[in-house]
Design an enzyme around this catalytic site. Structure first.
Site, mmCIF file in Angstrom:
data_model
loop_
_atom_site.group_PDB
_atom_site.id
_atom_site.type_symbol
_atom_site.label_atom_id
_atom_site.label_comp_id
_atom_site.label_asym_id
_atom_site.label_seq_id
_atom_site.Cartn_x
_atom_site.Cartn_y
_atom_site.Cartn_z
ATOM 1 C CB SER A 1 -0.921 -0.028 1.079
ATOM 2 O OG SER A 1 -1.986 0.898 1.071
ATOM 3 C CG ASP B 1 -5.990 -3.491 -3.861
ATOM 4 O OD1 ASP B 1 -7.416 -3.186 -3.135
ATOM 5 O OD2 ASP B 1 -4.852 -3.270 -4.078
ATOM 6 C CG HIS C 1 -4.554 -3.357 -0.333
ATOM 7 N ND1 HIS C 1 -4.378 -2.399 -1.257
ATOM 8 C CD2 HIS C 1 -4.196 -2.773 0.975
ATOM 9 C CE1 HIS C 1 -3.556 -1.551 -0.865
ATOM 10 N NE2 HIS C 1 -3.370 -1.620 0.370
#
Length: 471
Positions: free
Chosen positions: A171, A384, A448
C-alpha cells in the site's frame, strides 16, 4: 508441551533479562535463544523508531546464496508493521498467537518497523507533532538512519553487514520503499550504510494516485457495482483529481480523493475497497464483525487509507482485538515500551503530517531504481480496488526505463502452488512477466493484502524474489 501462556511468560522474563542499552543510547532487547531482537533507535532528536527482528529457524548457510533479510513496510501512512504485517500477514504467529504455516520466515529473516515515526510503538516525545515526518523524503531519511544503526557492525549489531536486504512494501508503504531504497543506496555509496540492497518489492502500492482513481469507476462498472449514472459521477470526480494533480494542487486533490471514496461507498452500497467481491459492512469482509453505518462513517471521516482490515482491527480494540493484544501481552513481552504509551497512540497524527505528499506520485523513483540496476518486483492482487491492477499497469507504462518496451512485449507465464501444475487441481494462482530487473506478478484470488488472501503464492513469490536457499 508447556501451555502457550506459560511460554509467553517465560519469553517475557527472558526478554527482560536481556534488556540492554544499545551503543546509540536506544533501548534494545531480545529472546534468550537469539531468534528475536527488538528495540528503539532515535532517528532524530526526540523521535524514536521501533523495530522487531525475527531470525528464521530455516536459515541455510550458503556462501553462494546468502540468507536474505526482508524489511517489511506497512501502508497507511500510520499503519504498524510490527502489529499488522507481523500478526495479521507474514509473521510467525497470528493474532491468536498461534503458529502461521505461511510465515515468510520460511524464506528469510524478517525485520518489522513501525514507520514513520509516530506509528505503532514508535513515538515522538511529548506528542510533539512537529517532530513527525512531514514528507516521504523525511521518512526515507529516518528509515535509513535506522538501517545505519542496525547494520552498525560489531558483535552487537542485529544485522550482518553485506547480507542481502530486500525491502517489501504494501500500500502506501510502496512510496516509503522506493524513497528509502534511493536514500539507502546513497548512504551505501557514501560508506555510511554497510548493507547490500538486493531488491525492492511493491505490493498493491500507492505509487500513482492519479492512475488508481481513474481506474475505479470503469472497474466497478464492469463488476456491476456501478450503473451508467454512477460511472459518470465517479469519472467526473476522478477527472477533477487529475486536473488538480496536474496543477500541483495536492491538498485539494486529497480532499477530492476523499470525496470520490465517499461517493463510491454510497453508490456501491459500501464496497470493500480492499476486496471488490465483498462489502465493507458484510460479515465475510475483512472485518471480524459487521460494520454499522455509524462506524463506517466514522472511518470515512478519519480520511485514512489504511486497508479495511487494519481499520476494523483498530475499531475492534473496544472488545480486545489486535489493539488489546499489542497493549497487553506483546507490550509485556517487549518490556521496553514506555509505560504510559499505547500502541498506535500517534497513528492519526502520522497520516495528517504526510497529507502534503499523499497524492504525489513516486513513478520517477521507480524509474531511478530500475536505471540503477536494482531488482524491482511489482505485485498486485486481482480483487484490489484501492490500488487496482489496471491503475498499476497504467503507471508502469509511464516509466521512462529503457527496458519498458521489451518488458511490455514479454510473455506471461502461469504460476502454480503446492505442485498444482502437475496435479491440475488448484488452477492458476498467478501470472509473472519479467524482463531484466523488472518483475510483475498478477496474483489471483487476492485483494489488497496478498499474503493474507493467497499465502502460498505469496510465499512462493518471495522465494523467487530473494532466491532464498531455504528448502
Amino acid at each position: 508441551m508447556a501451555a502457550p501462556g506459560r511460554l509467553l511468560l517465560l519469553s517475557c522474563i527472558a526478554a527482560l533479562l536481556l534488556l540492554v542499552l544499545a551503543p546509540n543510547g536506544a533501548a534494545a532487547a531480545g529472546t534468550a535463544d537469539g531468534s528475536e531482537e527488538w528495540g528503539y533507535v532515535q532517528v532524530r532528536p526526540k523521535a524514536h523508531m521501533f523495530w522487531w527482528l525475527y531470525r528464521s529457524p530455516h536459515r541455510v548457510d550458503n556462501a553462494s546464496t546468502p540468507w536474505p533479510t526482508v524489511l517489511w513496510l506497512q501502508g497507511g501512512p500510520g499503519a504498524s508493521g510490527v502489529g499488522y504485517g507481523n500478526f495479521e500477514e507474514i509473521g510467525p504467529l497470528d493474532v491468536a498467537l498461534k503458529p502461521r504455516n505461511s510465515t515468510w520466515l520460511n524464506k528469510a529473516d524478517l525485520l518489522f518497523v513501525d514507520n514513520p515515526v509516530g506509528t505503532g510503538f514508535s513515538f515522538v516525545e511529548a506528542g510533539n507533532t512537529t517532530l513527525l515526518a512531514h514528507s516521504d523524503a523525511q521518512t526515507a531519511t529516518d528509515l535509513t538512519a535506522l538501517l545505519v544503526k542496525l547494520y552498525g557492525g560489531g558483535s552487537g549489531a542485529p544485522l550482518k553487514q553485506g547480507s542481502p536486504l530486500y525491502i517489501v512494501a504494501e500500500s502506501y508503504g510502496g512510496k516509503f520503499a522506493v524513497t528509502t531504497a534511493l536514500a539507502a543506496l546513497k548512504a551505501i555509496g557514501q560508506g555510511q550504510l554497510k548493507a547490500t540492497l538486493a531488491g525492492v518489492a511493491l505490493g498493491d502500492s500507492w505509487i500513482s494516485p492519479e492512475d488508481f482513481v481513474l481506474s475505479w469507476g470503469p472497474l466497478l462498472y464492469q463488476m456491476s457495482r456501478l450503473d451508467e449514472n454512477g460511472l459518470q459521477n465517479c469519472d467526473k470526480i476522478a477527472q477533477k483529481i487529475k486536473a488538480q494533480l496536474k496543477a500541483n494542487q495536492y491538498t485539494e486533490a486529497e480532499a477530492s480523493w476523499e470525496e470520490l471514496e465517499n461517493a463510491i461507498s454510497a453508490l456501491t452500497n459500501a464496497i470493500d475497497f480492499y476486496n471488490i467481491l465483498k462489502d465493507s459492512s458484510s460479515s465475510d469482509s475483512s472485518a471480524a464483525a459487521p460494520l454499522t453505518a455509524s462506524k463506517r462513517q466514522a472511518w470515512l471521516r478519519r480520511k485514512s487509507t489504511r486497508p479495511g482490515r487494519y481499520l476494523r482491527s483498530l475499531m475492534a480494540a473496544e472488545e480486545g482485538g489486535l489493539q488489546g493484544l499489542m497493549d497487553t501481552r506483546i507490550k509485556a513481552k517487549l518490556g521496553i515500551i514506555p509505560a504510559n504509551f499505547t500502541w498506535g497512540q500517534q497513528d492519526d497524527a502520522v497520516f495528517d503530517a504526510l497529507k502534503p505528499d499523499f497524492m504525489k506520485p513516486r513513478i520517477h523513483e521507480v524509474d531511478e531504481l530500475l536505471k540503477l540496476g536494482v531488482n524491482v518486483t511489482i505485485y498486485t492482487g486481482q480483487l484490489d480496488l484501492i490500488c487496482a491492477t489496471k491503475g498499476t499497469l497504467d503507471w508502469v507504462q509511464k516509466l521512462k526505463w529503457e527496458g519498458l518496451k521489451n518488458f511490455t512485449a514479454a510473455p506471461r507465464k502461469p504460476i502454480y502452488c503446492n505442485g498444482a501444475e502437475a496435479a491440475g487441481t488448484e488452477g492458476t494462482q498467478a501470472f509473472l512477466k519479467s524482463y531484466k530487473n523488472l518483475n510483475f506478478y498478477w496474483i489471483m484470488g487476492a485483494g489488497h493484502m496478498v499474503p493474507v488472501d493467497n499465502p502460498c503464492t505469496a510465499l512462493k513469490m518471495l522465494g523467487d524474489i530473494t532466491q532464498s536457499p531455504a528448502k
